[in-house]
Design an enzyme around this catalytic site. Sequence first.
Site, PDB file in Angstrom:
ATOM      1  CB  CYS A  98     -20.058  -7.816  -0.203  1.00  0.00           C
ATOM      2  SG  CYS A  98     -20.018  -6.952  -1.786  1.00  0.00           S
TER       3      CYS A  98
ATOM      4  CG  HIS B  18       2.647  -0.759  -0.969  1.00  0.00           C
ATOM      5  ND1 HIS B  18       3.571   0.255  -0.846  1.00  0.00           N
ATOM      6  CD2 HIS B  18       2.949  -1.651   0.013  1.00  0.00           C
ATOM      7  CE1 HIS B  18       4.391  -0.019   0.168  1.00  0.00           C
ATOM      8  NE2 HIS B  18       4.047  -1.170   0.700  1.00  0.00           N
TER       9      HIS B  18
END
Length: 256
Positions: free
Chosen positions: A137, A126
Amino acid sequence: MKITQGNKEALIKRAATDIADSRKTIALTGAGISVESGIPDFRSAGGLWDKYDPEEYAHISAFRSNPAKVWNMIKDMMELVLGAEPNPAHIALAELERMGLLNSVITQNVDGLHQRGGSREVIEFHGSNQWLVCLGCGYRQESASLSFEDIPPRCPQCSSILKPDVVFFGEPIPPEAQNRSFEEARTCDLVLVVGTSAVVYPAAGIPPLAKQSGAKVVEINMEPTPLTGFVSDYLIQGSAGAILPQIVEEIRRHAA
Ligand code: NAD
Ligand code: ZN
């Protein structure tokens, strides 16, 4: 199922023998293994998750719609993790790896405590709290560089919001971690399932996958889970910080 002290000791011996005899053992860990380091799991009362309902805060849609609110929870979690130390359960798994008896740890935790406890082969299913990633970005920076003055933090390149590089509910598992984990599950012959309620998929699918591939499944947990009695060969009920060091001790006694 009532577990008496006597048969708990027998189960610890049985796990020690199973690990010593195994060709390839792996571990799957969850929030329960870090509870004794002071980081609450989703189930225990009186912790962080009484203040922040994970159903509400840990979903990516909550983050996207109100990042400032979710960042308050992230900040509390990060401060808790910064002040936490690996406990005897993390250290025992690292010890098993050094003894050549544990191939890898697949963890659902994002706290970095396995690595700090000395484990080398850690698959972070995770993601990790250690990195922040820009939703605009893809820019990445270490969380350690974060000042908690400006919440939510913004990307120095494009000013979008930064998110910890952890998998929120509703987000995909990083493909490399998932592929490696499934491969480990298919090729091991023993899996130690430690401190996970085994209800969050696809991580909870790892023990059944290992079982289908012929592996034994040994569970160490405070309480039974959906795996208990179905997928698990046996459950050693109790705290991981007490049980795992006893298993290591038992293996050592036999090897001596
Ligand atoms: P969970 O909270 O659903 O279940 C934890 C399990 O551990 C429970 O079955 C509980 O009985 C057991 N447990 C508690 N204390 C224990 C101990 N001392 N020894 C052994 N077992 C113990 O956690 P989960 O299954 O990991 O799923 C929740 C999700 O949230 C996961 O993705 C998890 O990693 C994430 N989370 C991570 C952290 C962390 O990084 N430390 C903390 C909270 C939640
Ligand atoms: Zn950016």
